[in-house]
Design a protein around this motif. Structure first.
Motif, PDB file in Angstrom:
ATOM      1  N   ILE A   1       0.931  -1.373  -0.009  1.00 27.39           N
ATOM      2  CA  ILE A   1      -0.114  -0.045  -0.101  1.00 27.39           C
ATOM      3  C   ILE A   1       0.639   1.270   0.083  1.00 27.39           C
ATOM      4  O   ILE A   1       0.669   2.314  -0.871  1.00 27.39           O
ATOM      5  N   THR A   2       1.741   1.466   0.949  1.00 26.92           N
ATOM      6  CA  THR A   2       2.655   2.483   1.015  1.00 26.92           C
ATOM      7  C   THR A   2       3.606   2.672  -0.463  1.00 26.92           C
ATOM      8  O   THR A   2       3.780   3.815  -0.854  1.00 26.92           O
ATOM      9  N   ASP A   3       4.111   1.589  -0.864  1.00 21.16           N
ATOM     10  CA  ASP A   3       4.668   1.620  -2.118  1.00 21.16           C
ATOM     11  C   ASP A   3       3.933   1.896  -3.373  1.00 21.16           C
ATOM     12  O   ASP A   3       4.096   3.000  -3.923  1.00 21.16           O
ATOM     13  N   PHE A   4       2.698   1.647  -3.406  1.00 17.65           N
ATOM     14  CA  PHE A   4       1.896   2.244  -4.309  1.00 17.65           C
ATOM     15  C   PHE A   4       1.255   3.560  -4.192  1.00 17.65           C
ATOM     16  O   PHE A   4       1.208   4.402  -5.180  1.00 17.65           O
ATOM     17  N   ALA A   5       1.106   3.921  -2.731  1.00 17.36           N
ATOM     18  CA  ALA A   5       0.649   5.434  -2.623  1.00 17.36           C
ATOM     19  C   ALA A   5       1.913   6.197  -2.922  1.00 17.36           C
ATOM     20  O   ALA A   5       1.776   7.469  -3.659  1.00 17.36           O
ATOM     21  N   ALA A   6       3.171   6.082  -2.660  1.00 11.51           N
ATOM     22  CA  ALA A   6       4.505   6.798  -3.256  1.00 11.51           C
ATOM     23  C   ALA A   6       4.463   6.952  -4.672  1.00 11.51           C
ATOM     24  O   ALA A   6       4.588   7.908  -5.149  1.00 11.51           O
ATOM     25  N   ALA A   7       4.180   5.702  -5.356  1.00  7.97           N
ATOM     26  CA  ALA A   7       4.164   5.744  -6.878  1.00  7.97           C
ATOM     27  C   ALA A   7       3.066   6.523  -7.466  1.00  7.97           C
ATOM     28  O   ALA A   7       3.064   7.609  -8.169  1.00  7.97           O
TER      29      ALA A   7
ATOM     30  N   GLN B   1      -8.067  10.853  -4.751  1.00  9.82           N
ATOM     31  CA  GLN B   1      -9.092   9.611  -4.728  1.00  9.82           C
ATOM     32  C   GLN B   1      -8.441   8.304  -4.362  1.00  9.82           C
ATOM     33  O   GLN B   1      -8.799   7.722  -3.811  1.00  9.82           O
ATOM     34  N   GLY B   2      -7.205   8.146  -5.092  1.00  7.68           N
ATOM     35  CA  GLY B   2      -6.357   6.819  -4.736  1.00  7.68           C
ATOM     36  C   GLY B   2      -5.962   6.916  -3.328  1.00  7.68           C
ATOM     37  O   GLY B   2      -5.850   5.820  -2.708  1.00  7.68           O
ATOM     38  N   LEU B   3      -5.557   8.040  -2.702  1.00  3.70           N
ATOM     39  CA  LEU B   3      -4.899   8.040  -1.521  1.00  3.70           C
ATOM     40  C   LEU B   3      -5.971   7.758  -0.167  1.00  3.70           C
ATOM     41  O   LEU B   3      -5.696   6.909   0.586  1.00  3.70           O
ATOM     42  N   SER B   4      -7.242   8.383  -0.708  1.00  8.25           N
ATOM     43  CA  SER B   4      -8.231   7.994   0.351  1.00  8.25           C
ATOM     44  C   SER B   4      -8.884   6.515   0.130  1.00  8.25           C
ATOM     45  O   SER B   4      -8.917   5.761   1.206  1.00  8.25           O
ATOM     46  N   THR B   5      -8.708   5.606  -1.095  1.00 11.15           N
ATOM     47  CA  THR B   5      -9.193   4.583  -1.270  1.00 11.15           C
ATOM     48  C   THR B   5      -8.091   3.628  -0.633  1.00 11.15           C
ATOM     49  O   THR B   5      -8.341   2.604   0.115  1.00 11.15           O
TER      50      THR B   5
ATOM     51  N   GLU C   1     -12.912  -0.657  -5.704  1.00 10.20           N
ATOM     52  CA  GLU C   1     -12.324   0.491  -6.105  1.00 10.20           C
ATOM     53  C   GLU C   1     -10.965   0.664  -6.096  1.00 10.20           C
ATOM     54  O   GLU C   1     -10.668   1.277  -7.155  1.00 10.20           O
ATOM     55  N   ARG C   2     -10.068   0.113  -5.591  1.00 14.13           N
ATOM     56  CA  ARG C   2      -8.686   0.118  -5.722  1.00 14.13           C
ATOM     57  C   ARG C   2      -8.435  -0.806  -7.151  1.00 14.13           C
ATOM     58  O   ARG C   2      -7.287  -0.413  -7.962  1.00 14.13           O
TER      59      ARG C   2
END
Length: 499
Positions: free
Chosen positions: A27-33, A139-143, A297-298
């Motif tokens: 999740i954190t890897d995807f949030a950073a990207a 939206q992505g960060l909230s999801t 949603e993700r």
């Protein structure tokens, strides 16, 4: 907020079991990207400190609470964005801003428990000021924050399940009344059955959730509150557990008292006597509806991002073609480059997230499937002159790119100079797993007589070395046999897939 209440809420989530877990790291890897930020954290704010149970791009595991940005973010209802911390009165003198971390930009989505208790935030950090996040990033960060909470709830539910199992076994010795008292205080729906599967007990939460009259779901009546499309499947799994004694676990839709259907996770374990005979089944139903929606949603966001990447490949290929039209001397190089980009695009399209309609027929983590997709353009009439045999190896998006470049270059060279340059020529690819290594052997036959080249390596050979050696960490050996080139590539198994 009462800190004692917050501390008790955090204790319920069994946070140590989640620290640096693969699920949260993804999740954190995807949030950073997604947010194009060097740092992403899952930060939980405790009484005197903030601790990072998952982090990408940062070595430290905690800081003091008084310097915490997340302590502010968790108190809001929406993502807190700090474009430039040096211009924000709350943080201009903060040690994380003035010190080595050099924080300038911050965006944090609050992590709030089901009962409204702020726990921390999922945040991204940059050392440079930024105007903010795009709507898609917001939206992505909230999801992703919703997904973090789903993981926390899973940990809490698992801890509660373990505690309940221990308590249940102990309390059953004392009396059934104590068990009923315990069950009725649980947030989950609790039920039990006789050894043959006859349901004879549900706790108060079951009746509150379903709105059914007391006793109306005893026996086999419970199946009537399942979604019609899930009833047969639920019965099949339950009968298998009754027959084998294996633990029961299934996700299904359960009718809520308001008439809607909500996703529920059903679990059950058998209780056995000293002889191993099942004396009772005890189970729970946990509402996972919001988690299922968040995961869906993700997936939609992931598919959209991957689709855009696929379009970028097409745009680059088009730009190369456009440049070649105005520069005829560039045309041969452009053709090679365009083919390489097309190969990369086919590899990306093979491993990217798909909808059910767009998913390739071959298994997406299959090396055989990826190679079959790459070599499809080399088909001659109804015959594919490239044969793939041997062990199946699982791949992922990380290894797909160098593998695509490696085998594209081999096939291109074979088409220009080797076995595939003649009508009857063929290539055999043998894949073998040998302990920690995977050996891929490329053997050409039926082509022109092969002579070992002399001089400096061409660009294609350099690409093969780049892909096999530098990116995959393998070794390459070539045998210039008269009957055809034989190349053996040995690569560590761990390079193919993260799992």
């Amino acid at each position: 907020m009462d800190e004692a209440i917050r501390a008790a809420a955090m204790d319920a989530y069994d946070l140590e079991s989640l620290r640096n877990s693969a699920a949260l790291n993804r999740i954190t890897d995807f949030a950073a990207a997604l947010c194009e930020a060097p740092v992403a954290l899952v930060s939980l704010v405790e009484e005197t400190r903030q601790t990072f149970i998952s982090r990408s791009g940062l070595d430290i595991t905690e800081t003091s609470r008084e310097t915490s940005f997340c302590a502010h973010a968790m108190l809001g209802d929406h993502i807190m964005v700090v474009p430039d911390a040096t211009r924000d009165p709350r943080f201009v003198d903060n040690a994380l801003v003035t010190g080595d971390l050099h924080i300038r930009f911050y965006a944090g989505a609050p992590l709030i428990s089901d009962d409204g208790i702020p726990l921390g935030s999922l945040c991204v950090i940059d050392t440079k000021p930024r105007e903010g996040l795009t709507p898609l990033q917001m939206q992505g960060l909230s999801t992703l924050a919703d997904n973090v909470m789903a993981r926390l709830r899973d940990s809490r539910d698992a801890a509660a399940w373990r505690a309940t199992e221990r308590d249940t076994r102990r309390r059953l010795i004392d009396s059934e009344d104590r068990f009923r008292t315990l069950a009725d205080t649980m947030p989950q729906m609790v039920w039990s059955t006789l050894p043959d599967g006859y349901h004879d007990y549900y706790n108060a939460r079951w009746y509150e959730f379903t709105g059914t009259p007391q006793g109306s779901t005893d026996g086999e009546g419970w199946n009537d509150v399942f979604h019609p499309d899930d009833q047969e499947r639920a019965w099949a799994v339950w009968r298998d557990s009754l027959t084998t004694g294996n633990p029961y676990q299934i996700e299904y839709r359960l009718r809520h008292f308001d008439g809607t259907y909500r996703w529920v996770l059903g679990r059950a374990l058998p209780i056995r006597d000293d002889t191993g005979r099942i004396t009772r089944w005890f189970g729970t139903c946990t509402d996972i509806h919001e988690q299922k929606l968040a995961l869906h949603e993700r997936e939609v966001i992931s598919q959209e991002l991957s689709h855009r990447i696929k379009n970028i490949f097409a745009v680059i290929s088009g730009l190369i073609s456009f440049a070649a039209r105005s520069r005829p001397d560039f045309a041969p190089i452009a053709a090679d480059l365009r083919q390489r980009i097309t190969a990369l695009g086919r590899a990306h399209d093979f491993v990217r997230p798909h909808s059910p309609a767009s998913r390739p027929s071959a298994q997406q983590d299959s090396l055989h499937g990826l190679l079959g997709e790459l070599f499809e353009p080399y088909r001659r009439d109804d015959r594919l002159p490239i044969t793939i045999t041997g062990d199946e190896i699982a791949i992922d998006d990380r290894s797909a790119t160098p593998l695509a470049l490696l085998f594209h270059e081999l096939a291109t060279n074979a088409t220009k100079y080797g076995a595939l340059s003649t009508h009857d020529g063929a290539v055999d690819i043998a894949i073998a797993r040998d302990g920690p290594l995977v050996t891929m052997r490329w053997s050409e036959r039926g082509g022109p007589v092969v002579v070992e080249p002399v001089g400096v390596q061409g660009f294609g050979s350099q690409l093969i070395e780049l892909s096999a050696v530098r990116q995959l960490g393998g070794t390459v050996t070539r045998e210039w046999r008269a009957a055809g080139l034989v190349m053996t590539v040995s690569v560590p198994l761990t390079a193919f897939s993260r799992t």
